[in-house]
Motif scaffolding. Structure first.
Motif, PDB file in Angstrom:
ATOM      1  N   ALA A 199       0.810  -1.218   0.000  1.00 26.42           N
ATOM      2  CA  ALA A 199       0.000   0.000   0.000  1.00 26.42           C
ATOM      3  C   ALA A 199       0.844   1.268   0.000  1.00 26.42           C
ATOM      4  N   LYS A 200       1.973   1.263   0.713  1.00 28.18           N
ATOM      5  CA  LYS A 200       2.667   2.526   0.975  1.00 28.18           C
ATOM      6  C   LYS A 200       4.097   2.599   0.458  1.00 28.18           C
TER       7      LYS A 200
ATOM      8  N   ARG B 130      -3.914  -4.475   3.154  1.00 23.82           N
ATOM      9  CA  ARG B 130      -3.492  -3.507   2.143  1.00 23.82           C
ATOM     10  C   ARG B 130      -4.580  -2.461   1.892  1.00 23.82           C
ATOM     11  N   GLN B 131      -5.840  -2.896   1.828  1.00 26.69           N
ATOM     12  CA  GLN B 131      -6.935  -1.975   1.568  1.00 26.69           C
ATOM     13  C   GLN B 131      -7.089  -0.961   2.690  1.00 26.69           C
TER      14      GLN B 131
ATOM     15  N   VAL C 225      -4.178   1.561   2.457  1.00 25.73           N
ATOM     16  CA  VAL C 225      -4.375   2.483   1.332  1.00 25.73           C
ATOM     17  C   VAL C 225      -5.298   3.624   1.735  1.00 25.73           C
TER      18      VAL C 225
ATOM     19  N   ASP D 272      -1.294   9.619   2.992  1.00 24.05           N
ATOM     20  CA  ASP D 272       0.168   9.529   2.885  1.00 24.05           C
ATOM     21  C   ASP D 272       0.876  10.614   3.680  1.00 24.05           C
TER      22      ASP D 272
ATOM     23  N   LYS E 180     -10.229   1.928  -2.127  1.00 25.19           N
ATOM     24  CA  LYS E 180      -9.343   2.797  -2.868  1.00 25.19           C
ATOM     25  C   LYS E 180      -8.217   1.981  -3.481  1.00 25.19           C
ATOM     26  N   GLY E 181      -7.697   2.415  -4.594  1.00 24.15           N
ATOM     27  CA  GLY E 181      -6.542   1.771  -5.203  1.00 24.15           C
ATOM     28  C   GLY E 181      -6.912   0.634  -6.095  1.00 24.15           C
TER      29      GLY E 181
END
Length: 303
Positions: A110-111, A184-185, A188, A192, A302-303
């Motif tokens: 994710a990051k 991960r979701q 996300v 950031d 998202k993503g």
């Protein structure tokens, strides 16, 4: 309309009974039928746990008396305390391993600016479509061929590897693609700017993951933990394949002792043991349901 009449109009609107639409009525009917279908097996299980074999042969819903001794005798038939201990150890071990591996992998996907990260994410999504039964035999062979364990040499030959061991019961099933994707979701969905501010303050990447990001996804952690504990507690097929002694067998395998002879299944003892095996999962969900529902409702898209 004057300002004096507004409260009265609002009160009249609030007091007006809501009209049930046909679609909502149908929804309630479907949910009620579904709830009855879901709860009926549990009710039958509990009632059967208090019956005698004669009552089961005649099939009656209600027992003539509550035979609490069925639970005591069921626990005395086999080393169920050992089975409970084994299931608890497996569930806790798999859950801790899953949280450690899946959260770090989910954070990285994710990051972190990983080369090929998108392809790796797609790989995890494809793994979600693979049934567990397909990988059973390859996984068994891998576990059996672990080097330097269970009498194996450096090439993984000559012994049994992780078969009939805690390593084999916990590690292979401890990191599912689903939980990595869920973690991960959630990562996300976090801004950031939090990580960027921490980097400016000199915090390392692991510190950002552990001290900044992970505490913000507690609902996700509880959701993953509940799913993993339930899967580990109810595991049957994998322990059946790799365990050979009662000292390593979990509770679900222990319950099979009451149905070894299909012609003489001990239904009261089997249902009593099953009821006791179900109780910890019910208690777990009762205490974790708020966070669990919150985690399922807020899974990031998202993503």
């Amino acid at each position: 309309m004057t300002s004096a009449t507004l409260p009265a109009a609002t009160a009249a609107t609030a007091a007006k009974p809501s009209v049930l639409r046909p679609g909502r009525i149908l929804l309630y009917v479907v949910l009620t039928v579904g709830a009855i279908l879901m709860i009926t097996p549990f009710v039958w299980m509990l009632l059967t746990a208090f019956k005698s074999n004669l009552e089961i042969a005649k099939f009656s819903w209600l027992p003539s008396e509550l035979r609490w001794r069925n639970f005591v005798e069921a626990m005395q038939t086999a080393p169920f305390l050992t089975y409970f201990r084994n299931s608890l150890f497996i569930a806790v071990g798999e859950t801790l391993f899953t949280l450690a591996v899946c959260t770090t992998a989910g954070y990285a996907l994710a990051k972190l600016p990983l080369r090929g990260g998108k392809a790796l994410l797609n790989y995890f999504i494809v793994l979600l479509l693979v049934p567990f039964q397909i990988i059973l035999v390859p996984l068994f062979l891998i576990v059996k061929s672990i080097p330097l364990f269970g009498g194996n040499n450096i090439l993984g030959q000559g012994g049994i590897g992780w078969l009939n061991s805690w390593w084999g019961l916990i590690i292979p099933l401890g990191a599912a693609p689903l939980f990595t994707f869920l973690a991960r979701q959630f990562y996300v969905s976090l801004p950031d700017q939090l990580a960027q501010a921490a980097r400016v303050d000199g915090l390392g990447e692991f510190g950002i993951f552990w001290r900044i990001m992970t505490p913000l996804i507690k609902p996700a952690l509880i959701t993953i933990a509940v799913f993993q504990i339930e899967a580990a507690w109810n595991g049957f097929l994998w322990p059946l394949m790799i365990t050979t002694s009662d000292d390593m067998r979990p509770l679900q395998l222990g319950l099979a002792i009451f149905s070894q002879n299909p012609a003489e299944i001990q239904w009261p003892y089997l249902m009593a043991g099953t009821a006791l095996a179900t109780l910890p999962m019910i208690v777990l969900f009762v205490f974790a349901q708020k966070r669990f529902v919150e985690g399922m409702a807020n899974v990031g898209i998202k993503g």
